[in-house]
Design a protein around this motif. Structure first.
Motif, PDB file in Angstrom:
ATOM      1  N   LEU A 172       0.806  -1.217   0.000  1.00 23.84           N
ATOM      2  CA  LEU A 172       0.000   0.000   0.000  1.00 23.84           C
ATOM      3  C   LEU A 172       0.841   1.270   0.000  1.00 23.84           C
ATOM      4  N   ILE A 173       2.059   1.206   0.515  1.00 24.96           N
ATOM      5  CA  ILE A 173       2.840   2.428   0.684  1.00 24.96           C
ATOM      6  C   ILE A 173       3.942   2.580  -0.354  1.00 24.96           C
ATOM      7  N   ASP A 174       4.823   1.601  -0.515  1.00 23.37           N
ATOM      8  CA  ASP A 174       5.945   1.808  -1.438  1.00 23.37           C
ATOM      9  C   ASP A 174       6.069   0.711  -2.487  1.00 23.37           C
ATOM     10  N   GLY A 175       6.256  -0.501  -2.100  1.00 21.06           N
ATOM     11  CA  GLY A 175       6.427  -1.575  -3.058  1.00 21.06           C
ATOM     12  C   GLY A 175       6.829  -2.848  -2.346  1.00 21.06           C
ATOM     13  N   LEU A 176       6.631  -3.960  -3.024  1.00 21.17           N
ATOM     14  CA  LEU A 176       6.891  -5.254  -2.421  1.00 21.17           C
ATOM     15  C   LEU A 176       8.079  -5.921  -3.095  1.00 21.17           C
ATOM     16  N   SER A 177       8.715  -6.800  -2.373  1.00 24.17           N
ATOM     17  CA  SER A 177       9.857  -7.548  -2.880  1.00 24.17           C
ATOM     18  C   SER A 177       9.440  -8.992  -3.135  1.00 24.17           C
ATOM     19  N   LEU A 178       9.972  -9.588  -4.196  1.00 27.52           N
ATOM     20  CA  LEU A 178       9.707 -10.994  -4.461  1.00 27.52           C
ATOM     21  C   LEU A 178      10.255 -11.854  -3.329  1.00 27.52           C
ATOM     22  N   ARG A 179      11.291 -11.364  -2.670  1.00 22.87           N
ATOM     23  CA  ARG A 179      11.859 -12.066  -1.526  1.00 22.87           C
ATOM     24  C   ARG A 179      10.830 -12.222  -0.414  1.00 22.87           C
ATOM     25  N   GLN A 180      10.012 -11.191  -0.195  1.00 22.67           N
ATOM     26  CA  GLN A 180       8.971 -11.281   0.828  1.00 22.67           C
ATOM     27  C   GLN A 180       7.912 -12.305   0.462  1.00 22.67           C
ATOM     28  N   VAL A 181       7.628 -12.412  -0.823  1.00 22.94           N
ATOM     29  CA  VAL A 181       6.671 -13.413  -1.298  1.00 22.94           C
ATOM     30  C   VAL A 181       7.197 -14.814  -0.994  1.00 22.94           C
ATOM     31  N   ILE A 182       8.493 -15.035  -1.253  1.00 22.38           N
ATOM     32  CA  ILE A 182       9.106 -16.332  -0.974  1.00 22.38           C
ATOM     33  C   ILE A 182       9.101 -16.598   0.528  1.00 22.38           C
ATOM     34  N   ASP A 183       9.412 -15.574   1.323  1.00 26.61           N
ATOM     35  CA  ASP A 183       9.383 -15.722   2.778  1.00 26.61           C
ATOM     36  C   ASP A 183       8.022 -16.246   3.234  1.00 26.61           C
ATOM     37  N   TYR A 184       6.966 -15.654   2.677  1.00 26.09           N
ATOM     38  CA  TYR A 184       5.631 -16.040   3.134  1.00 26.09           C
ATOM     39  C   TYR A 184       5.286 -17.460   2.690  1.00 26.09           C
ATOM     40  N   TYR A 185       5.780 -17.836   1.529  1.00 23.85           N
ATOM     41  CA  TYR A 185       5.603 -19.230   1.082  1.00 23.85           C
ATOM     42  C   TYR A 185       6.247 -20.187   2.083  1.00 23.85           C
TER      43      TYR A 185
END
Length: 395
Positions: A259-272
């Motif tokens: 919502l504020i700046d941007g997301l990292s693909l690394r965070q997506v992998i972390d959540y997986y």
């Protein structure tokens, strides 16, 4: 003569338009190839797929894209297992190997510093656990390959107590911590880099304040409830919270970045990785609370991204995937790189960047409708402050 000129320019325009279409199509095909290759190699490196289905057409360009997403360490383990004839050119493979080894050394330093801080704060009578980062890295097939950003450590006691602790330990000056009442919406202290260049954020609250106060209070109450279930001491020497806490806390963190700046693909992998080791009861408990915690729409979009990138099975999802929101999230991840650092719009002038960043935030309201009212309020306040600062700076 005029008619001939007109025909000439119309023909030239048609040719240039055709060239533009061809170049654009080739560019899009190249980008699509890099994206498919990155996702395929990522699944292979993480052990999700047994083989790579797509290889990059241009390894050098692909490597730069991988670095922009901070995935060079993780993907190297996949590159290292490629069959003969599939691997990148020797020179690039050598550079890639050096980068992977460098990241391994950095992660070892991060683990050691996390353990040192844990011992130091516990000796002062405070409870601690590591948020995100090194706690997530432990869940990877090769924990030392994850790209380390900084250390986020939660310390009990509240803002005033943690501030006094950091001043007493010589980590911050008294003037650096400010007055508690001035920072009622803050949630951590940012320490200066140490001799190894490691930056640390000492959290006295679990999450960044949300736009909607009522939703945020519910989220914090829920996190308090989950945090009370205890922590685990890991072999690396620091504490990690329960998955019942990590799942909602990191989802709220992802939501704020989207919502504020941007997301990292690394965070997506972390959540997986979190979902992969979580229990069905933990996922169901959070899934039933997504609406009340203001996380439903972001969670649904994230589930779609996880399905596209990492082929997550339905039984690991928190809720049904939302294709529309998920596609928007994934497009912004791919275009902007790690936390949108490589978004071309960041190269604009001061006013252009300000206007574009505010416009981007307003465009994201539909990702979290429950926060729309508060987003508009915050935006009006942000514009007032921005214009005021600009006017004062020009005087």
């Amino acid at each position: 003569m005029c008619k001939q000129k007109r025909i000439f320019f119309l023909t030239l325009h048609a040719i240039l338009h055709l060239v533009h279409l061809v170049v654009t199509k080739r560019y899009k095909m190249k980008q699509a190839n890099h994206q498919d290759a990155m996702f395929s190699l990522l699944r292979f490196a993480l052990g999700i797929d047994s083989e790579v289905t797509t290889l990059p057409a241009e390894w050098e360009t692909f490597y730069e894209k991988v670095r922009q997403q901070s995935l060079s360490g993780i993907l190297f383990d996949g590159v290292n297992r490629l069959a003969e004839g599939q691997a990148p050119p020797f020179g690039l493979a050598l550079r890639w190997a050096r980068e992977a080894e460098r990241l391994s050394g950095i992660n070892a330093l991060f683990n050691a510093e996390s353990a040192r801080l844990t011992r130091l704060f516990e000796a002062e009578g405070h409870q601690t656990f590591i948020l995100k980062g090194q706690a997530n890295a432990r869940l990877y097939p090769n924990p030392l390959r994850r790209h380390a950003g900084d250390i986020d450590i939660w310390v009990s006691g509240g803002r005033q107590s943690v501030a006094e602790l950091l001043v007493r330990a010589g980590m911050l000056n008294k003037d650096d911590v400010g007055d508690t009442e001035e920072y009622e919406h803050a949630y951590h202290f940012h320490l200066p880099p140490n001799e190894h260049g490691i930056t640390v954020e000492v959290h006295y609250s679990y999450a960044l304040g949300g736009p909607a106060p009522r939703t945020y209070r519910r989220l914090m109450a829920y996190l308090d409830e989950q945090a009370a279930k205890g922590v685990s001491r890991v072999p690396e020497g620091f504490n990690v919270p329960s998955l019942a806490f990590a799942l909602p806390m990191q989802l709220s963190h992802i939501s704020k970045h989207i919502l504020i700046d941007g997301l990292s693909l690394r965070q997506v992998i972390d959540y997986y990785m979190l979902l992969k080791v979580s229990s069905e009861s933990e996922r169901q408990a959070l899934g039933s609370r997504l609406h009340s915690l203001g996380l439903y729409h972001v969670a649904a979009g994230l589930m779609w991204v996880l399905a596209q990138v990492l082929h997550i099975p339905e039984n690991l999802m928190l809720t049904a995937p939302d294709r529309r929101r998920g596609r928007w999230i994934l497009n912004h991840i791919v275009d902007g790189g790690n936390f949108a650092q490589y978004n071309e719009k960041r190269q604009q002038g001061w006013w252009e960047r300000i206007v574009d960043s505010r416009w981007q935030r307003l465009q994201r309201i539909w990702l979290s409708p429950a926060d729309a009212k508060w987003f508009v309020h915050e935006e009006l306040e942000q514009w007032r402050k921005t214009v005021k600062l600009k006017i004062e700076g020009d005087k």
